[in-house]
Motif scaffolding. Structure first.
Motif, PDB file in Angstrom:
ATOM      1  N   PHE A 146       0.829  -1.200   0.000  1.00  0.00           N
ATOM      2  CA  PHE A 146       0.000   0.000   0.000  1.00  0.00           C
ATOM      3  C   PHE A 146       0.869   1.257   0.000  1.00  0.00           C
ATOM      4  O   PHE A 146       0.704   2.143  -0.853  1.00  0.00           O
ATOM      5  N   TYR A 147       1.797   1.359   0.947  1.00  0.00           N
ATOM      6  CA  TYR A 147       2.576   2.593   1.064  1.00  0.00           C
ATOM      7  C   TYR A 147       3.594   2.744  -0.067  1.00  0.00           C
ATOM      8  O   TYR A 147       3.878   3.871  -0.484  1.00  0.00           O
TER       9      TYR A 147
ATOM     10  N   MET B 160       3.084  11.802   5.515  1.00  0.00           N
ATOM     11  CA  MET B 160       2.401  10.518   5.635  1.00  0.00           C
ATOM     12  C   MET B 160       3.217   9.629   6.571  1.00  0.00           C
ATOM     13  O   MET B 160       4.421   9.437   6.370  1.00  0.00           O
ATOM     14  N   ARG B 161       2.582   9.132   7.594  1.00  0.00           N
ATOM     15  CA  ARG B 161       3.259   8.170   8.470  1.00  0.00           C
ATOM     16  C   ARG B 161       3.378   6.839   7.734  1.00  0.00           C
ATOM     17  O   ARG B 161       2.430   6.410   7.065  1.00  0.00           O
TER      18      ARG B 161
ATOM     19  N   SER C  39       8.024   5.558  14.328  1.00  0.00           N
ATOM     20  CA  SER C  39       7.503   5.353  15.678  1.00  0.00           C
ATOM     21  C   SER C  39       6.070   5.852  15.814  1.00  0.00           C
ATOM     22  O   SER C  39       5.353   5.458  16.743  1.00  0.00           O
ATOM     23  N   LEU C  40       5.655   6.722  14.902  1.00  0.00           N
ATOM     24  CA  LEU C  40       4.308   7.299  14.964  1.00  0.00           C
ATOM     25  C   LEU C  40       3.274   6.470  14.205  1.00  0.00           C
ATOM     26  O   LEU C  40       2.076   6.683  14.359  1.00  0.00           O
ATOM     27  N   TRP C  41       3.754   5.527  13.355  1.00  0.00           N
ATOM     28  CA  TRP C  41       2.811   4.752  12.533  1.00  0.00           C
ATOM     29  C   TRP C  41       2.202   3.627  13.341  1.00  0.00           C
ATOM     30  O   TRP C  41       2.859   3.005  14.182  1.00  0.00           O
ATOM     31  N   HIS C  42       0.933   3.382  13.070  1.00  0.00           N
ATOM     32  CA  HIS C  42       0.242   2.250  13.687  1.00  0.00           C
ATOM     33  C   HIS C  42      -0.560   1.545  12.603  1.00  0.00           C
ATOM     34  O   HIS C  42      -0.946   2.146  11.602  1.00  0.00           O
TER      35      HIS C  42
ATOM     36  N   THR D 246      -7.275   3.959   7.920  1.00  0.00           N
ATOM     37  CA  THR D 246      -7.752   5.328   7.723  1.00  0.00           C
ATOM     38  C   THR D 246      -7.118   5.994   6.507  1.00  0.00           C
ATOM     39  O   THR D 246      -7.777   6.761   5.803  1.00  0.00           O
ATOM     40  N   ASN D 247      -5.854   5.708   6.247  1.00  0.00           N
ATOM     41  CA  ASN D 247      -5.200   6.279   5.057  1.00  0.00           C
ATOM     42  C   ASN D 247      -5.856   5.806   3.770  1.00  0.00           C
ATOM     43  O   ASN D 247      -5.832   6.515   2.750  1.00  0.00           O
ATOM     44  N   SER D 248      -6.455   4.629   3.792  1.00  0.00           N
ATOM     45  CA  SER D 248      -7.058   4.078   2.573  1.00  0.00           C
ATOM     46  C   SER D 248      -8.175   4.947   2.029  1.00  0.00           C
ATOM     47  O   SER D 248      -8.466   4.928   0.830  1.00  0.00           O
ATOM     48  N   PHE D 249      -8.829   5.715   2.924  1.00  0.00           N
ATOM     49  CA  PHE D 249      -9.871   6.643   2.463  1.00  0.00           C
ATOM     50  C   PHE D 249      -9.496   8.093   2.745  1.00  0.00           C
ATOM     51  O   PHE D 249     -10.345   8.962   2.916  1.00  0.00           O
TER      52      PHE D 249
END
Length: 324
Positions: free
Chosen positions: A117-118, A142-143, A148-151, A157-160
């Motif tokens: 995805f990323y 974009m995380r 360390s901030l990415w979950h 949520t990024n998908s939309f």
């Protein structure tokens, strides 16, 4: 507004604006900002076609696939729901786009997984400047996995289009890649420079191929079908356009603003040979709420003007070999 084949910016406008002759009379310094390139925002559902395009490219979905929409999905520790708070049952990819279903976009992103995805979203040009020949362009943010901030919930949520910051020009350029057989072009404003007897004509610059021609054709058809399914009337009578609306919340220090949104519509056409990409974006609209009701009518008016201005024949005339 840009030409997807060359990256040429045909028009770029912001409002409110100012007169250069009365530069000092502007009360709000934000009026000096070219928000098309210097102001990042969360794009919302206009991001969904990019998620589907990435999955089509990876062959994780096919245009004819369906999924079971139960009204919510958990990705990471986030419970993601559709904006209409409904479960839609067996749902096609066209319906996912037409009814702008968050659950469907998150489902497709989980099929892709974080790495694919990323990687693909970065290929579309997000989190980097486009290189347009204008000053003060920002890259957005974009995380990503490894930060360390990415979950894992960010994948959902990024998908939309939530939790990612982009510029309008980045979105328009990415849609240009969908329209241009998967080829991302560098946007530019100046077509020609004249220096005495010498003229330098700008040459279109291909940045890279983001998705295959096949995936480009597939997502274009899905988007065009979704537009016809979602809107009560054609965007441009006699012509076929691919597009998507977006209605995104506005982030603040903690969470999102209660009432204000960004309403937008992005699309390209006329099909089958797209001549232009148009992005319309309203910050905090006073009348209306959804991108489909606020921004789509403005898109329609611009597109109708352009097909007349360029003398592009309606679909039936084009098929019969006639022109006007």
């Amino acid at each position: 507004m840009l030409d997807p084949k060359t990256g040429a910016i045909l028009a770029m406008a912001n409002w409110p604006t100012y007169s250069p002759r009365e530069y000092g009379l502007v009360k709000d310094k934000d009026q000096y900002v070219n928000t098309a390139i210097s102001w990042a925002y969360e794009p919302g559902s206009v991001f969904k076609p990019l998620t589907l395009a990435a999955a089509l490219e990876a062959r994780m979905i096919r245009p004819t696939d369906t999924y079971d929409d139960r009204g919510e999905i958990i990705v990471g520790n986030a419970r993601i729901r559709n904006s209409d708070k409904k479960a839609h049952g067996r749902t096609t990819m066209t319906q996912l786009l037409a009814y702008s279903l968050n659950v469907g976009a998150a489902h497709v992103a989980t099929l892709l997984g974080p790495t694919r995805f990323y990687e693909r979203i970065r290929h579309f040009g997000f989190s980097e400047i486009t290189g347009v020949d204008l000053a003060l362009e920002v890259p957005g943010s974009m995380r990503v996995p490894g930060s360390s901030l990415w979950h894992m919930s960010d994948l959902g949520t990024n998908s939309f289009g939530q939790g990612i910051l982009v510029t309008p020009l980045q979105v328009a350029a990415a849609y240009g890649a969908l329209a241009n057989e998967g080829n991302l072009m560098r946007p530019y404003v100046v077509a020609q420079r004249n220096n005495g007897d010498k003229s330098i004509v700008a040459k279109p610059t291909r940045v890279r191929q983001v998705i295959s021609t096949e995936a480009s054709e597939q997502i274009t058809q899905l988007m065009a079908d979704a537009v016809e399914l979602a809107l009560p009337e054609p965007l441009v009578p006699g012509y076929r356009f691919a597009g998507k609306s977006g209605t995104s919340e506005i982030p603040e220090q903690e969470g999102y603003q209660d009432k204000d949104v960004v309403a937008s519509f992005v699309g390209y056409g006329p099909l089958p040979d797209p001549r232009f990409v148009i992005l319309v974006k309203y910050d905090k609209p006073r009348e209306g709420y959804w991108g489909s009701e606020v921004a789509a009518p403005a898109f329609s008016r611009l597109a109708q003007y352009l097909v007349r201005y360029y003398g592009i024949a309606p679909l039936q005339q084009a098929r019969s070999g006639l022109s006007r």
